[in-house]
Design a protein around this motif. Structure first.
Motif, PDB file in Angstrom:
ATOM      1  N   MET A   1     -86.937 -39.986  19.844  1.00  0.00           N
ATOM      2  CA  MET A   1     -88.065 -40.764  20.305  1.00  0.00           C
ATOM      3  C   MET A   1     -87.566 -41.776  21.346  1.00  0.00           C
ATOM      4  N   GLN A   2     -88.379 -42.003  22.363  1.00  0.00           N
ATOM      5  CA  GLN A   2     -88.010 -42.914  23.440  1.00  0.00           C
ATOM      6  C   GLN A   2     -88.971 -44.099  23.496  1.00  0.00           C
ATOM      7  N   ALA A   3     -88.584 -45.100  24.262  1.00  0.00           N
ATOM      8  CA  ALA A   3     -89.402 -46.307  24.400  1.00  0.00           C
ATOM      9  C   ALA A   3     -90.823 -45.971  24.825  1.00  0.00           C
ATOM     10  N   ARG A   4     -90.971 -45.017  25.720  1.00  0.00           N
ATOM     11  CA  ARG A   4     -92.318 -44.651  26.209  1.00  0.00           C
ATOM     12  C   ARG A   4     -93.222 -44.157  25.084  1.00  0.00           C
ATOM     13  N   ILE A   6     -93.387 -45.359  22.007  1.00  0.00           N
ATOM     14  CA  ILE A   6     -93.818 -46.408  21.079  1.00  0.00           C
ATOM     15  C   ILE A   6     -94.294 -47.682  21.768  1.00  0.00           C
ATOM     16  N   MET A   7     -94.120 -47.783  23.082  1.00  0.00           N
ATOM     17  CA  MET A   7     -94.478 -49.024  23.774  1.00  0.00           C
ATOM     18  C   MET A   7     -95.994 -49.207  23.855  1.00  0.00           C
ATOM     19  N   ILE A   8     -96.391 -50.450  23.894  1.00  0.00           N
ATOM     20  CA  ILE A   8     -97.779 -50.806  24.141  1.00  0.00           C
ATOM     21  C   ILE A   8     -97.961 -50.814  25.652  1.00  0.00           C
ATOM     22  N   THR A   9     -98.946 -50.095  26.142  1.00  0.00           N
ATOM     23  CA  THR A   9     -99.130 -50.010  27.594  1.00  0.00           C
ATOM     24  C   THR A   9    -100.212 -50.953  28.111  1.00  0.00           C
ATOM     25  N   ASN A  10    -101.019 -51.476  27.218  1.00  0.00           N
ATOM     26  CA  ASN A  10    -102.021 -52.465  27.614  1.00  0.00           C
ATOM     27  C   ASN A  10    -101.353 -53.840  27.537  1.00  0.00           C
ATOM     28  N   VAL A  11    -100.565 -54.166  28.560  1.00  0.00           N
ATOM     29  CA  VAL A  11     -99.706 -55.348  28.533  1.00  0.00           C
ATOM     30  C   VAL A  11    -100.409 -56.543  29.163  1.00  0.00           C
ATOM     31  N   TYR A  12    -100.420 -57.646  28.439  1.00  0.00           N
ATOM     32  CA  TYR A  12    -100.901 -58.907  28.995  1.00  0.00           C
ATOM     33  C   TYR A  12     -99.710 -59.574  29.678  1.00  0.00           C
ATOM     34  N   PHE A 108     -84.913 -44.793  20.902  1.00  0.00           N
ATOM     35  CA  PHE A 108     -85.451 -45.625  19.825  1.00  0.00           C
ATOM     36  C   PHE A 108     -84.340 -46.455  19.162  1.00  0.00           C
ATOM     37  N   GLU A 109     -83.212 -45.834  18.904  1.00  0.00           N
ATOM     38  CA  GLU A 109     -82.110 -46.507  18.220  1.00  0.00           C
ATOM     39  C   GLU A 109     -81.585 -47.695  19.036  1.00  0.00           C
ATOM     40  N   LYS A 110     -81.484 -47.533  20.350  1.00  0.00           N
ATOM     41  CA  LYS A 110     -81.008 -48.634  21.200  1.00  0.00           C
ATOM     42  C   LYS A 110     -82.014 -49.778  21.205  1.00  0.00           C
ATOM     43  N   THR A 111     -83.282 -49.437  21.183  1.00  0.00           N
ATOM     44  CA  THR A 111     -84.332 -50.452  21.145  1.00  0.00           C
ATOM     45  C   THR A 111     -84.204 -51.289  19.878  1.00  0.00           C
ATOM     46  N   ILE A 112     -83.991 -50.633  18.755  1.00  0.00           N
ATOM     47  CA  ILE A 112     -83.801 -51.341  17.484  1.00  0.00           C
ATOM     48  C   ILE A 112     -82.585 -52.255  17.571  1.00  0.00           C
ATOM     49  N   ARG A 113     -81.482 -51.731  18.088  1.00  0.00           N
ATOM     50  CA  ARG A 113     -80.261 -52.537  18.211  1.00  0.00           C
ATOM     51  C   ARG A 113     -80.489 -53.770  19.069  1.00  0.00           C
ATOM     52  N   LEU A 114     -81.133 -53.620  20.216  1.00  0.00           N
ATOM     53  CA  LEU A 114     -81.351 -54.760  21.111  1.00  0.00           C
ATOM     54  C   LEU A 114     -82.221 -55.837  20.466  1.00  0.00           C
ATOM     55  N   SER A 137     -92.558 -54.461  20.561  1.00  0.00           N
ATOM     56  CA  SER A 137     -92.328 -55.607  19.682  1.00  0.00           C
ATOM     57  C   SER A 137     -91.652 -55.155  18.396  1.00  0.00           C
ATOM     58  N   ARG A 138     -91.201 -56.122  17.626  1.00  0.00           N
ATOM     59  CA  ARG A 138     -90.627 -55.817  16.315  1.00  0.00           C
ATOM     60  C   ARG A 138     -91.650 -55.051  15.462  1.00  0.00           C
ATOM     61  N   GLY A 139     -92.899 -55.512  15.530  1.00  0.00           N
ATOM     62  CA  GLY A 139     -93.963 -54.866  14.754  1.00  0.00           C
ATOM     63  C   GLY A 139     -94.141 -53.409  15.127  1.00  0.00           C
ATOM     64  N   ASP A 140     -94.011 -53.103  16.429  1.00  0.00           N
ATOM     65  CA  ASP A 140     -94.118 -51.706  16.873  1.00  0.00           C
ATOM     66  C   ASP A 140     -93.008 -50.865  16.247  1.00  0.00           C
ATOM     67  N   LEU A 141     -91.811 -51.424  16.198  1.00  0.00           N
ATOM     68  CA  LEU A 141     -90.681 -50.695  15.614  1.00  0.00           C
ATOM     69  C   LEU A 141     -90.872 -50.489  14.118  1.00  0.00           C
ATOM     70  N   ILE A 142     -91.290 -51.539  13.432  1.00  0.00           N
ATOM     71  CA  ILE A 142     -91.513 -51.426  11.986  1.00  0.00           C
ATOM     72  C   ILE A 142     -92.582 -50.381  11.705  1.00  0.00           C
ATOM     73  N   PHE A 143     -93.650 -50.398  12.476  1.00  0.00           N
ATOM     74  CA  PHE A 143     -94.724 -49.415  12.304  1.00  0.00           C
ATOM     75  C   PHE A 143     -94.181 -47.998  12.468  1.00  0.00           C
ATOM     76  N   ASN A 144     -93.408 -47.771  13.526  1.00  0.00           N
ATOM     77  CA  ASN A 144     -92.879 -46.430  13.779  1.00  0.00           C
ATOM     78  C   ASN A 144     -91.857 -46.008  12.737  1.00  0.00           C
ATOM     79  N   ILE A 145     -91.043 -46.932  12.278  1.00  0.00           N
ATOM     80  CA  ILE A 145     -90.084 -46.624  11.217  1.00  0.00           C
ATOM     81  C   ILE A 145     -90.835 -46.234   9.942  1.00  0.00           C
TER      82      ILE A 145
END
Length: 152
Positions: A1-4, A6-12, A108-114, A137-145
């Protein structure tokens, strides 16, 4: 899985020239704790978080301004601080240096590490041109995990 994936694309986002008041309105209205700061072309120039805002707005306690004459300034109140600082441009409080960012192809793994190593709450995802195209965000990672665990 890559950042694309799991990322939120509706960015404020905010601009460096937007005021603290503008920033607070966006954060409160959208219930978010941080935003990428972009230029007119959408290029990442900084990050600003709720922690940056709180540190900037924290009232100062009593201060000694002249030890010889023992002159003191009264402690600030939050009302005083808000009156003085709401028109401050975001560029004065944003993080400008050492901004961690992700490419959409980041694993995904690098995102978690960072996020875990640097204790950030969220990271911007930027394309090759430097434009912000997402946030993780952290929440996005937790959700996907948790989704991966539940799917097993």
């Amino acid at each position: 899985m890559q950042a694309r994936d799991i990322m939120i694309t509706n960015v404020y986002t905010v601009k460096a020239t937007d005021t603290l008041k503008d920033l607070l309105e966006i954060m409160v209205k959208n219930r978010i704790g941080g935003l990428p700061v972009v230029d007119d072309q959408g290029n990442l120039v900084g990050m600003v978080s709720d922690g940056d805002v709180l540190r900037f707005l924290a009232p100062k306690p009593f201060q000694i301004i002249d030890l010889y004459n023992a002159m003191y300034l009264e402690a600030e109140t939050i009302e005083d601080v808000l009156q003085q600082k709401l028109d401050t441009p975001v560029k004065k409080i944003m993080t400008k240096r050492f901004i961690l960012k992700l490419s959409p192809d980041e694993e995904f793994e690098k995102t978690i590490r960072l996020l875990s190593q640097h204790h950030y709450k969220k990271l911007p995802v930027v394309n090759e041109a430097g434009r912000v195209i997402g946030v993780i965000s952290r929440g996005d990672l937790i959700f996907n995990i948790s989704q991966k665990m539940i799917a097993q």
